[in-house]
Design a protein around this motif. Structure first.
Motif, mmCIF file in Angstrom:
data_model
loop_
_atom_site.group_PDB
_atom_site.id
_atom_site.type_symbol
_atom_site.label_atom_id
_atom_site.label_comp_id
_atom_site.label_asym_id
_atom_site.label_seq_id
_atom_site.Cartn_x
_atom_site.Cartn_y
_atom_site.Cartn_z
ATOM 1 N N TYR A 172 -3.953 4.783 9.364
ATOM 2 C CA TYR A 172 -4.712 3.645 8.853
ATOM 3 C C TYR A 172 -4.439 3.434 7.357
ATOM 4 C CZ TYR A 172 -8.684 0.802 7.391
ATOM 5 O OH TYR A 172 -9.467 -0.182 6.843
ATOM 6 N N MET A 175 -1.115 1.612 6.551
ATOM 7 C CA MET A 175 -0.844 0.285 7.121
ATOM 8 C C MET A 175 -0.323 -0.714 6.085
ATOM 9 S SD MET A 175 -4.021 -0.147 9.802
ATOM 10 C CE MET A 175 -3.516 -1.798 10.289
ATOM 11 N N SER A 257 2.978 3.973 8.935
ATOM 12 C CA SER A 257 1.808 3.970 9.802
ATOM 13 C C SER A 257 2.183 4.332 11.239
ATOM 14 C CB SER A 257 1.129 2.595 9.771
ATOM 15 O OG SER A 257 -0.032 2.596 10.573
#
Length: 289
Positions: A172, A175, A257
């Protein structure tokens, strides 16, 4: 009676092999700490601190450094009292060496406090694992002694799921990193939280693994089963190195990611499978939880 005993031993050996197999997925992902996670800390994490953030890090780093040194000093003092008469020269050399180490530690900390801008070394995040173990192990040991103590398969499942969640945090946090980027400035909070989840997962698997082998394996096969367990660790570490070596091509084509997402999905799936296998494995364990 002999046939029944043989069946129990066979069932328990199956459990050992199953747990050893799932352990491969845990250590395969966990050992990224020494490879891809360090690369992420070095090249993709904002490690420069200023103001209150820098002060908090300096205090925390000093605590993590000085307290272990004080404990080691105390242990050496007790050792000197018991062995100085018989090994005086060795103790003097050891003492001088430890004084030099103290001098280097003090010099490092003074230099750190006098700097206006603090850059956290990429390798520093690795000590979080030791810190979390010391801080959290006593609480988990109390859980093992309580009525809420999970079964062996559930412990392994929780460990895998926590590990996957840790990599999910990194995925996360990554990203926003563009494809093929060679550097970025992701907040270090993602690494700090990831190490927390990874260490929690380790505490659910590592300390109890050999304990369960000693309980499940028959005495005549105990050494062999320990060998099976460590062989699974060998496979995991080898696979971790091979997988981690693909970080550059994966980051260039899919992004950082997606790279961490690999280590998120596989441990999570393995953990969920173990949850569903819990009742079957407990049956094969014949009374051992």
């Amino acid at each position: 009676k002999t046939i029944k005993k043989s069946k129990i031993e066979k069932d328990r050996l199956i459990v050992i092999c199953v747990l050893a197999f799932f352990t491969i997925f845990f250590w395969w992902a966990f050992e990224q700490a020494g490879g891809s996670m360090t690369v992420f800390a070095k090249d993709y994490t904002n490690r420069v601190l200023e103001g209150n953030g820098a002060l908090i890090f300096k205090i925390f780093n000093t605590t993590l450094t000085v307290i272990p040194m004080l404990i080691i000093t105390w242990v050496l003092k007790l050792l000197f009292k018991q062995t100085f008469e018989d090994f005086s020269v060795s103790n003097i050399i050891l003492g001088i060496g430890f004084v030099i180490i103290w001098a280097l530690v003090i010099w490092m900390l003074v230099r750190e406090f006098n700097s206006e801008v603090t850059e956290v070394p990429a390798s520093w995040y690795g000590i979080l694992n030791s810190f979390y173990i010391i801080a959290l192990a006593p609480y988990l040991s109390k859980l093992w002694e309580s009525k809420y103590n999970p079964t062996a398969p559930i412990k392994f499942a929780i460990g895998l799921i926590l590990l996957g969640l840790g990599f999910g945090i990194l995925s996360y946090g990554s990203m926003g990193i563009p494809l093929a980027a060679k550097s970025a400035s992701v907040s270090m909070i993602f690494l700090i939280l990831a190490y927390l989840f990874h260490t929690l997962g380790e505490l659910f698997i590592s300390p109890v693994g050999l304990s369960y082998i000693s309980q499940l394996a028959p005495a005549r096969l105990l050494s062999l089963m320990f060998g099976v367990w460590y062989f699974s660790n060998f496979i995991a570490n080898t696979a971790a190195g091979i997988t981690g070596s693909y970080i550059d091509p994966i980051v260039e084509s899919q992004g950082m990611s997606k790279f961490f997402l690999i280590f998120t999905i596989i441990p999570l799936v393995a953990g969920v499978i173990l949850v569903f296998m819990n009742k079957w494995l407990l049956k094969l364990m014949h009374g051992i939880r």
